[in-house]
Design an enzyme around this catalytic site. Structure first.
Site, PDB file in Angstrom:
ATOM      1  N   SER A 220       0.856  -1.189   0.000  1.00 27.78           N
ATOM      2  CA  SER A 220       0.000   0.000   0.000  1.00 27.78           C
ATOM      3  C   SER A 220       0.888   1.234   0.000  1.00 27.78           C
ATOM      4  CB  SER A 220      -0.972  -0.009   1.180  1.00 27.78           C
ATOM      5  OG  SER A 220      -0.302  -0.363   2.356  1.00 27.78           O
ATOM      6  N   GLY A 222      -0.163   4.457   0.306  1.00 27.58           N
ATOM      7  CA  GLY A 222      -0.932   5.594   0.813  1.00 27.58           C
ATOM      8  C   GLY A 222      -1.812   6.202  -0.267  1.00 27.58           C
ATOM      9  N   ALA A 223      -1.732   7.532  -0.386  1.00 22.09           N
ATOM     10  CA  ALA A 223      -2.600   8.249  -1.334  1.00 22.09           C
ATOM     11  C   ALA A 223      -2.293   7.896  -2.782  1.00 22.09           C
ATOM     12  CB  ALA A 223      -2.421   9.737  -1.125  1.00 22.09           C
ATOM     13  N   GLY A 225      -1.907   4.782  -4.068  1.00 17.47           N
ATOM     14  CA  GLY A 225      -2.584   3.574  -4.525  1.00 17.47           C
ATOM     15  C   GLY A 225      -1.922   2.325  -3.969  1.00 17.47           C
ATOM     16  N   GLY A 251      -5.195  -0.017   6.059  1.00 16.73           N
ATOM     17  CA  GLY A 251      -4.394  -1.110   5.498  1.00 16.73           C
ATOM     18  C   GLY A 251      -5.009  -2.465   5.852  1.00 16.73           C
ATOM     19  N   ASP A 252      -5.576  -2.551   7.043  1.00 13.90           N
ATOM     20  CA  ASP A 252      -6.193  -3.815   7.481  1.00 13.90           C
ATOM     21  C   ASP A 252      -7.461  -4.086   6.670  1.00 13.90           C
ATOM     22  OD1 ASP A 252      -4.195  -3.506   9.392  1.00 13.90           O
ATOM     23  OD2 ASP A 252      -5.563  -2.541  10.797  1.00 13.90           O
TER      24      ASP A 252
END
Ligand code: F1X
Length: 315
Positions: A220, A222-223, A225, A251-252
């Protein structure tokens, strides 16, 4: 069934504050309490999607009892390992401008007998698990090789393993070939020991984790993608997000979305991104239900934009 293993669960306390002033008494304008820990959140998201899950949790003391009660109220099946030490409380301070500061406690120390009971409970519960998601930090007493041992045992029993941890616990588990690992950009950079400034840097780092043993890497960013790198190649996915409310547990939620959708390939990646995007638009660590998802906001492509500079580079 998706089994989750959270060796260091938490009682998550979130305080909403106007702003953080060091050294001052800050009056919170709101507070909430959630059962926490990365695997706990995965189980909450899997339950919200209407699929079966069991959460294996060492729980102790008053915070542990509260975590069990909160999960019970949400209809989440818990395989509880009683421990003498108290379950930790993690604090999130959410400022009105959207900045979130988190304080994660180290957690209790597990005795040798409690460690053994935890492994035995994972073994017992693994019988009808299609996936075992092993998530989060390790409490004191568990060796950095603990997840490696769980992966080896799970594979011997025929289950697939998704691993979301960091540092030595991640690196040591790679040798047992987890089916998917889910680092964020910082964890990915730490694992390969170099900064990430472009999507291409993240792809190379993910390939390196695969060379170390991971069968697939769901990263992941973050912003920016998410990336999926596996035997078949690399995919990149992103989603339109109108307003970020809280990224705790996003994230989970993504990992849950990935596993719910089968745990491999671009469709699972699309589900991961849809779940992550929905989670950041909800308060605290609230997990999305199917009504919160907007698959039309997600794009998935095999043409990974390797030259794209990350909005949140890791130095
Ligand atoms: O200290 P760890 O185990 O790395 O992370 C624990 C934690 O920050 O992870 C979840 C969000 O992902 C929270 O529910 C919880 O407080």
């Amino acid at each position: 069934m998706i089994l989750t293993v959270t060796p260091n669960p938490s009682l998550d306390r979130t305080y909403e504050v106007p702003s953080l002033e060091r050294g001052e008494v800050i009056r919170a304008t709101g507070e909430r309490m959630d059962p926490g820990g990365k695997g706990v959140n995965v189980s909450r998201a899997v339950t919200a999607a209407g699929q079966r899950t069991v959460a294996v949790l060492p729980l102790g003391g008053a915070p542990g009892a509260l975590v069990a009660d909160l999960l019970d109220a949400q209809g989440i099946e818990v395989a509880r390992v009683p421990i003498a030490g108290g379950t930790r409380s993690n604090i999130a301070l959410a400022e009105s401008d959207g900045v979130l500061t988190k304080i994660n406690a180290p957690g209790p120390e597990l005795s040798a007998a409690e460690q053994e009971l935890l492994l035995e409970t994972v073994r017992e519960q693994s019988r009808d698990a299609a996936w075992i998601a092993c998530c989060g930090s390790l409490p004191r007493g568990l060796a950095p090789s603990w997840y490696a041992e769980v992966v080896a045992r799970a594979h011997a029993g025929g289950a697939r393993i998704a691993l979301d941890t960091s540092g030595r616990a991640l690196l040591e588990a790679l040798r047992e070939r987890p089916d998917v690992v889910k680092p964020n950009a910082e964890e990915l950079a730490e694992a390969v020991g170099r900064p990430l400034s472009t999507v291409g840097d993240a792809v190379k780092a993910a390939e390196e984790l695969r060379a170390m043993g991971a069968r697939a890497v769901l990263a992941s960013l973050g912003a920016d993608g998410q990336l999926l790198v596996d035997d078949a190649g690399a995919w990149f996915a992103s989603a339109r997000v109108d307003a970020v409310r809280s990224n705790v547990g996003a994230g989970d939620s993504s990992l849950a979305g990935f596993l719910i959708a089968g745990g491999s390939g671009p469709q699972a990646l699309a589900s991961a991104v849809a779940h992550g995007a929905a989670a950041v638009q909800l308060p605290g660590s609230v997990m999305p239900t199917p009504q919160d998802l907007d698959p039309s906001a997600v794009t998935v492509t095999a043409e990974v934009p390797v030259d794209r500079v990350l909005k949140e580079p890791v130095s």
